[in-house]
Motif scaffolding. Structure first.
Motif, short mmCIF file in Angstrom:
data_model
loop_
_atom_site.label_atom_id
_atom_site.label_comp_id
_atom_site.label_asym_id
_atom_site.label_seq_id
_atom_site.Cartn_x
_atom_site.Cartn_y
_atom_site.Cartn_z
N SER A 63 8.09 4.33 -8.81
CA SER A 63 6.88 3.73 -9.38
C SER A 63 5.66 4.02 -8.50
N ARG A 64 5.87 4.23 -7.21
CA ARG A 64 4.77 4.54 -6.30
C ARG A 64 4.37 6.02 -6.37
N SER A 65 5.16 6.82 -7.03
CA SER A 65 4.92 8.27 -7.10
C SER A 65 3.89 8.58 -8.19
N ILE A 66 2.70 8.15 -7.94
CA ILE A 66 1.62 8.22 -8.93
C ILE A 66 1.03 9.63 -8.96
N TRP A 67 0.88 10.15 -10.18
CA TRP A 67 0.23 11.46 -10.31
C TRP A 67 -1.15 11.29 -10.89
N GLN A 68 -1.91 12.39 -10.96
CA GLN A 68 -3.32 12.38 -11.35
C GLN A 68 -4.11 11.41 -10.47
N LEU A 69 -3.68 11.33 -9.21
CA LEU A 69 -4.32 10.43 -8.24
C LEU A 69 -5.76 10.87 -8.00
N ASN A 70 -6.69 9.91 -8.04
CA ASN A 70 -8.05 10.27 -7.66
C ASN A 70 -8.76 9.20 -6.83
N ARG A 71 -8.09 8.03 -6.62
CA ARG A 71 -8.70 6.99 -5.79
C ARG A 71 -7.64 6.31 -4.93
N VAL A 72 -8.01 6.06 -3.69
CA VAL A 72 -7.15 5.33 -2.75
C VAL A 72 -8.01 4.24 -2.14
N ARG A 73 -7.47 3.03 -2.11
CA ARG A 73 -8.26 1.90 -1.58
C ARG A 73 -7.37 1.06 -0.68
N VAL A 74 -7.85 0.78 0.52
CA VAL A 74 -7.14 -0.10 1.44
C VAL A 74 -7.63 -1.51 1.16
N ILE A 75 -6.67 -2.44 0.97
CA ILE A 75 -7.04 -3.81 0.68
C ILE A 75 -6.42 -4.77 1.69
N ASP A 76 -6.91 -5.97 1.72
CA ASP A 76 -6.51 -7.05 2.65
C ASP A 76 -7.18 -6.86 3.99
#
Length: 164
Positions: free
Chosen positions: A151-164
């Motif tokens: 489920s973490r193997s996301i494709w068409q990735l275009n955004r990464v955000r660090v939270i907390d």
């Protein structure tokens, strides 16, 4: 209207469409937007060239989405976040269609997962799971062959955000 008139209208439309679409595809589709801290107001945009300049990892593995063994190469997510001085406990990864997954930063390993920039040496089109695909070396250890990691193997990735 004559056939020639139709052709001119079509050619004009295609020229306008092509000129409008080209910059968007060239810039936005290949830029990876990263917000490295919860307090950051503006995300950083990294081009394919910028990602290529970072530490790279390559492995060959089978996946549940591809046929046979596939060679993936790209930037380990942990190295990317370290390079940007990311601060937080969770990383959220978002695809072009706004599908999003999260992963605790503590679970990132030095070489897994990677943000794959290439599959079998070629960049990936949006049609072929690109521009970026989060992948694990599934065949190297049974711990990667889990529903959670799939489920973490996301494709068409275009955004990464660090939270907390």
């Amino acid at each position: 209207m004559t056939h020639t008139h139709h052709s001119r209208i079509l050619a004009g439309f295609l020229a306008v469409f092509a000129s409008a679409a080209t910059p968007v595809l060239a810039q936005d589709a290949l830029a990876l937007q990263i917000t490295a801290a919860a307090s950051a107001s503006e995300p950083v945009e990294l081009s394919l060239e910028a990602l290529d300049a970072l530490d790279q990892s390559t492995f060959t593995t089978t996946t549940i989405w591809t046929d046979g063994e596939t060679r993936f190469s790209g930037v380990p997510l942990k190295a990317l976040l370290a390079h940007l001085g990311a601060q937080g406990s969770t990383v959220e990864m978002v695809a072009l269609n706004d599908y999003a997954v999260t992963m605790p930063i503590a679970e990132l390993e030095d070489d897994a997962p990677i943000i794959a920039t290439r599959m079998n040496g070629e960049t990936m089109s949006v049609r072929d799971k690109g521009p970026y695909w989060v992948v694990f070396p599934y065949d190297s250890d049974p711990k990667y062959k889990t529903e959670v990691n799939y489920s973490r193997s996301i494709w068409q990735l275009n955004r990464v955000r660090v939270i907390d």
